[in-house]
Design a protein around this motif. Structure first.
Motif, PDB file in Angstrom:
ATOM      1  N   THR A 188      -3.803   7.665  -9.145  1.00 59.52           N
ATOM      2  CA  THR A 188      -4.626   8.884  -9.222  1.00 59.52           C
ATOM      3  C   THR A 188      -5.262   9.225  -7.880  1.00 59.52           C
ATOM      4  O   THR A 188      -6.084  10.137  -7.821  1.00 59.52           O
ATOM      5  N   GLN A 189      -4.881   8.527  -6.831  1.00 58.53           N
ATOM      6  CA  GLN A 189      -5.401   8.806  -5.500  1.00 58.53           C
ATOM      7  C   GLN A 189      -4.243   8.960  -4.517  1.00 58.53           C
ATOM      8  O   GLN A 189      -3.168   8.402  -4.720  1.00 58.53           O
ATOM      9  N   ILE A 190      -4.503   9.738  -3.459  1.00 58.14           N
ATOM     10  CA  ILE A 190      -3.523   9.907  -2.385  1.00 58.14           C
ATOM     11  C   ILE A 190      -4.209   9.498  -1.082  1.00 58.14           C
ATOM     12  O   ILE A 190      -4.954  10.289  -0.493  1.00 58.14           O
ATOM     13  N   PRO A 191      -4.011   8.271  -0.629  1.00 62.35           N
ATOM     14  CA  PRO A 191      -4.711   7.806   0.578  1.00 62.35           C
ATOM     15  C   PRO A 191      -3.961   8.153   1.867  1.00 62.35           C
ATOM     16  O   PRO A 191      -2.802   8.603   1.833  1.00 62.35           O
ATOM     17  N   TYR A 192      -4.636   7.945   2.984  1.00 62.32           N
ATOM     18  CA  TYR A 192      -4.044   8.047   4.329  1.00 62.32           C
ATOM     19  C   TYR A 192      -3.392   9.414   4.583  1.00 62.32           C
ATOM     20  O   TYR A 192      -2.315   9.504   5.170  1.00 62.32           O
ATOM     21  N   ILE A 193      -4.055  10.467   4.116  1.00 57.10           N
ATOM     22  CA  ILE A 193      -3.475  11.803   4.288  1.00 57.10           C
ATOM     23  C   ILE A 193      -3.421  12.189   5.762  1.00 57.10           C
ATOM     24  O   ILE A 193      -2.456  12.815   6.218  1.00 57.10           O
ATOM     25  N   LEU A 194      -4.423  11.809   6.533  1.00 56.77           N
ATOM     26  CA  LEU A 194      -4.493  12.207   7.928  1.00 56.77           C
ATOM     27  C   LEU A 194      -3.643  11.336   8.841  1.00 56.77           C
ATOM     28  O   LEU A 194      -3.430  11.688  10.002  1.00 56.77           O
ATOM     29  N   ASP A 195      -3.168  10.206   8.339  1.00 48.52           N
ATOM     30  CA  ASP A 195      -2.301   9.353   9.153  1.00 48.52           C
ATOM     31  C   ASP A 195      -0.950  10.034   9.358  1.00 48.52           C
ATOM     32  O   ASP A 195      -0.307  10.484   8.407  1.00 48.52           O
ATOM     33  N   GLY A 196      -0.513  10.101  10.608  1.00 51.42           N
ATOM     34  CA  GLY A 196       0.759  10.730  10.909  1.00 51.42           C
ATOM     35  C   GLY A 196       0.716  12.239  10.903  1.00 51.42           C
ATOM     36  O   GLY A 196       1.751  12.887  10.963  1.00 51.42           O
ATOM     37  N   ALA A 197      -0.484  12.809  10.791  1.00 58.17           N
ATOM     38  CA  ALA A 197      -0.633  14.265  10.833  1.00 58.17           C
ATOM     39  C   ALA A 197      -1.573  14.622  11.980  1.00 58.17           C
ATOM     40  O   ALA A 197      -2.732  14.961  11.770  1.00 58.17           O
ATOM     41  N   SER A 309      -8.487  11.143   2.222  1.00 61.81           N
ATOM     42  CA  SER A 309      -7.739  10.882   0.987  1.00 61.81           C
ATOM     43  C   SER A 309      -8.099  11.940  -0.043  1.00 61.81           C
ATOM     44  O   SER A 309      -9.081  12.681   0.109  1.00 61.81           O
ATOM     45  N   ALA A 310      -7.296  12.018  -1.088  1.00 56.21           N
ATOM     46  CA  ALA A 310      -7.549  12.918  -2.216  1.00 56.21           C
ATOM     47  C   ALA A 310      -7.710  12.083  -3.478  1.00 56.21           C
ATOM     48  O   ALA A 310      -7.043  11.059  -3.643  1.00 56.21           O
ATOM     49  N   ASP A 311      -8.588  12.529  -4.357  1.00 60.76           N
ATOM     50  CA  ASP A 311      -8.851  11.807  -5.600  1.00 60.76           C
ATOM     51  C   ASP A 311      -8.926  12.821  -6.732  1.00 60.76           C
ATOM     52  O   ASP A 311      -9.604  13.846  -6.613  1.00 60.76           O
TER      53      ASP A 311
END
Length: 396
Positions: A188-197, A309-311
């Motif tokens: 239910t979470q999307i971590p490390y969104i900013l990594d590699g962006a 991250s997104a939750d």
């Protein structure tokens, strides 16, 4: 010998503003030529009649209460103040949009779920679909515009209560957030969104700080606290506060200085009368539903940039907190009356109470109880001041 004609001598008219006698001998203001509607009012009374007066009084009372409790020095320090201002900003972004919609006579209960869903859209498009950061944010706002348009269209076409329509949207958006995220990521979470962006400009627009050089200079002068490496504990003004104040100023200008603001008041005050004078009430309502969805997406973007991250659980109960902040700020739930500047005070009360409990050592388990008491007192004070300013008794 001349005859002098006997004439009745009219009584001397009383001076303006002095009570006179009518032909029945009764004291009358009308006989004195005074009209209550033309009586002048003092500056204090005029200010107390403003919608934000009660919220301002509640904020002052809250500040004084926490100033008398232990830990006030930390709460009102630069670092503590910036913390509760940040919390107030996150709520204020939503509450400002909610206030405009309530003034127009409608509600949006899907705002909190929109926060969680918009964050998921950013996370999935950037992390799994390879879009750049600005592209993911643009997708989230596109979804928000579509969601707000659909909500508004259903309300104006079916005449169903917006409470019911957006309550359905609340569950739909929250369910989509959880279902899609688990289907794609297994969690239910999307971590490390900013990594590699690598897009610091876009990230800084929502998670950066303003006046960093000035704060650094104050640190070198010893005016504000710094770490051992010389960097101030408060590096600048968070962009969430900048967004909040900017949107509040813009919404206040639109509401009070433009024709569109008159349309908003007219739509919430008397729908049929507004239609009869040519106000495009359907367009006004749809536009405000879109605005509330976009405000929720702005908050989601700020949170994603801060946490990386997104939750799916983010934004829980934010819709009710936004409505409460609007009510504290003097917005009537019946529509047609209110101001966004009072909402600013209401959001400040929320942030101050939340951080005040932490800094003063009060058990945080009692936060909801204390917050509820503060909300009730603020609304009662707001209502009392307004009734007094209008010349009515508090019990009437």
């Amino acid at each position: 010998m001349a005859v002098v004609e006997d004439k009745a001598i009219p009584p001397e008219a009383p001076a303006p503003g002095v009570l006179g006698k009518d032909r029945f001998g009764m004291t009358s203001k009308r006989a004195a030529g005074t009209d209550e509607r033309l009586a002048s009012t003092g500056r204090l009374t005029q200010w107390l009649r403003r919608p934000e007066a009660g919220a301002a009084g509640g904020l002052i009372a809250t500040v004084i209460i926490f100033a008398l409790l232990p830990g006030a020095s930390n709460l009102y320090s630069l670092q503590g103040s910036m913390t509760f201002l940040t919390l107030a900003a996150e709520l204020g972004i939503i509450a400002t949009a909610a206030a405009l919609l309530i003034i127009a006579g409608e509600f949006d209960l899907s705002v909190g779920s929109m926060v969680g869903f918009a964050g998921v859209v950013i996370g999935l498009t950037v992390k799994y679909w390879g879009l750049p950061l600005w592209g993911g944010i643009a997708c989230a706002f596109a979804v928000a515009i579509l969601t707000g348009y659909v909500n508004g269209l259903i309300v104006v076409k079916t005449r169903l209560p917006s409470f019911i329509v957006t309550l359905a949207s609340l569950y739909i958006l929250r369910g989509l957030s959880i279902g899609i995220t688990r289907a794609v990521t297994g969690r239910t979470q999307i971590p490390y969104i900013l990594d590699g962006a690598p897009d610091p400009a876009t990230a800084g627009l929502f998670n950066g700080h303003l006046l960093t050089g000035f704060f650094q200079w104050m640190g070198t002068q010893g005016w504000i606290a710094t770490r051992t490496d010389g960097i101030p504990f408060v590096v600048g003004i968070p962009m969430s506060i900048v967004w909040w104040l900017g949107l509040t100023a813009l919404a206040g200008y639109v509401l009070t200085q433009t024709k569109y603001g008159n349309w908003i008041f007219a739509t919430g005050g008397d729908l049929n009368a507004a239609r009869n004078v040519g106000v495009p009430v359907d367009r006004v309502k749809i536009a405000l539903f879109i605005y509330t969805a976009c405000a929720a997406t702005l908050l989601a973007t700020i949170q994603v940039m801060e946490a990386g991250s997104a939750d799916t659980t983010r934004g829980l109960l934010k819709e009710f907190e936004g409505i409460i902040a609007a009510v504290i700020g003097g917005v009537l739930l019946t529509g047609g009356y209110g101001t966004v500047y009072g909402v600013l005070f209401g959001a400040l009360i929320f942030g101050l109470v939340q951080m005040g409990i932490f800094y003063t050592g009060i058990d945080t388990d009692w936060f909801k109880v204390f917050l509820g008491i503060v909300i009730l007192m603020a609304v009662l004070v707001n209502n009392y001041i307004r009734l007094k300013a209008l010349g009515r008794g508090g019990g009437k």
